[in-house]
Design a protein around this motif. Structure first.
Motif, short mmCIF file in Angstrom:
data_model
loop_
_atom_site.label_atom_id
_atom_site.label_comp_id
_atom_site.label_asym_id
_atom_site.label_seq_id
_atom_site.Cartn_x
_atom_site.Cartn_y
_atom_site.Cartn_z
N ALA A 40 -53.64 3.67 -47.63
CA ALA A 40 -52.43 3.93 -48.41
C ALA A 40 -52.39 5.38 -48.90
N GLU A 41 -53.53 5.90 -49.32
CA GLU A 41 -53.58 7.29 -49.80
C GLU A 41 -53.31 8.28 -48.67
N ALA A 42 -53.88 8.03 -47.50
CA ALA A 42 -53.64 8.92 -46.36
C ALA A 42 -52.18 8.86 -45.93
N LEU A 43 -51.59 7.67 -45.93
CA LEU A 43 -50.18 7.55 -45.59
C LEU A 43 -49.29 8.29 -46.58
N SER A 44 -49.68 8.28 -47.86
CA SER A 44 -48.88 8.99 -48.86
C SER A 44 -48.90 10.50 -48.62
N LYS A 45 -49.88 10.97 -47.86
CA LYS A 45 -49.98 12.39 -47.52
C LYS A 45 -49.52 12.64 -46.07
N HIS A 46 -48.88 11.64 -45.47
CA HIS A 46 -48.31 11.73 -44.12
C HIS A 46 -49.36 11.97 -43.04
N LYS A 47 -50.52 11.34 -43.19
CA LYS A 47 -51.58 11.44 -42.20
C LYS A 47 -51.57 10.19 -41.33
N PRO A 48 -51.66 10.34 -40.02
CA PRO A 48 -51.74 9.16 -39.16
C PRO A 48 -53.08 8.44 -39.36
N ILE A 49 -53.06 7.16 -39.06
CA ILE A 49 -54.22 6.29 -39.28
C ILE A 49 -54.72 5.76 -37.94
N ILE A 50 -56.02 5.73 -37.79
CA ILE A 50 -56.66 5.00 -36.69
C ILE A 50 -57.41 3.86 -37.33
N THR A 51 -57.07 2.64 -36.96
CA THR A 51 -57.80 1.48 -37.46
C THR A 51 -57.95 0.45 -36.35
N THR A 52 -58.76 -0.52 -36.59
CA THR A 52 -59.03 -1.53 -35.57
C THR A 52 -58.05 -2.69 -35.67
N LYS A 53 -57.90 -3.39 -34.58
CA LYS A 53 -56.93 -4.48 -34.49
C LYS A 53 -57.24 -5.63 -35.43
N GLN A 54 -58.44 -5.68 -35.98
CA GLN A 54 -58.81 -6.74 -36.90
C GLN A 54 -58.30 -6.49 -38.32
N SER A 55 -57.81 -5.29 -38.59
CA SER A 55 -57.31 -5.00 -39.93
C SER A 55 -55.94 -5.65 -40.12
N SER A 56 -55.47 -5.64 -41.34
CA SER A 56 -54.19 -6.28 -41.64
C SER A 56 -53.02 -5.29 -41.57
N TRP A 57 -53.25 -4.10 -41.10
CA TRP A 57 -52.24 -3.04 -41.11
C TRP A 57 -51.42 -3.02 -39.82
N VAL A 58 -50.92 -4.16 -39.37
CA VAL A 58 -50.18 -4.23 -38.12
C VAL A 58 -48.91 -3.39 -38.13
N SER A 59 -48.37 -3.12 -39.31
CA SER A 59 -47.13 -2.34 -39.38
C SER A 59 -47.35 -0.88 -38.98
N LEU A 60 -48.57 -0.38 -39.02
CA LEU A 60 -48.83 1.00 -38.63
C LEU A 60 -48.35 1.26 -37.21
N ASP A 61 -48.70 0.38 -36.33
CA ASP A 61 -48.33 0.53 -34.92
C ASP A 61 -46.83 0.36 -34.74
N LYS A 62 -46.26 -0.63 -35.39
CA LYS A 62 -44.82 -0.90 -35.27
C LYS A 62 -43.98 0.26 -35.80
N LEU A 63 -44.46 0.92 -36.85
CA LEU A 63 -43.72 2.03 -37.46
C LEU A 63 -44.09 3.38 -36.85
#
Length: 86
Positions: A40-63
């Motif tokens: 959330a902090e990195a997104l607030s600074k407009h940084k892209p995220i790399i995370t694994t498919k097991q995380s709950s952040w599925v909206s990252l890819d969709k957005l």
């Protein structure tokens, strides 16, 4: 690879902001993370995220604001190298 990745203990305040601002992206591998404030902090600074498919952040890819990879370290390393070379 090890010369370009730095792992820190907990950081706060200006030091944390400076680290995020100076980063190209956040790499947050996880096998079961529910919510992660560093994402959330990195997104607030407009940084892209790399995370694994097991995380709950599925909206990252969709957005289109992050990348999902399998938790296999080879997939993470390949994406890291691809992004680092942009």
């Amino acid at each position: 690879l090890s010369s370009s990745i730095i792992i820190y203990d907990q950081v706060q305040g200006k030091k944390k902001d400076n680290l995020i601002n100076g980063s190209s992206f956040l790499l947050q591998p996880s096998k079961s993370e529910n919510f992660n404030f560093s994402i959330a902090e990195a997104l607030s600074k407009h940084k892209p995220i790399i995370t694994t498919k097991q995380s709950s952040w599925v909206s990252l890819d969709k957005l289109n604001i992050g990348f999902f990879v399998d938790s296999d370290s080879k997939d993470i390393i390949n994406l890291y190298h691809n992004l680092s070379n942009l």
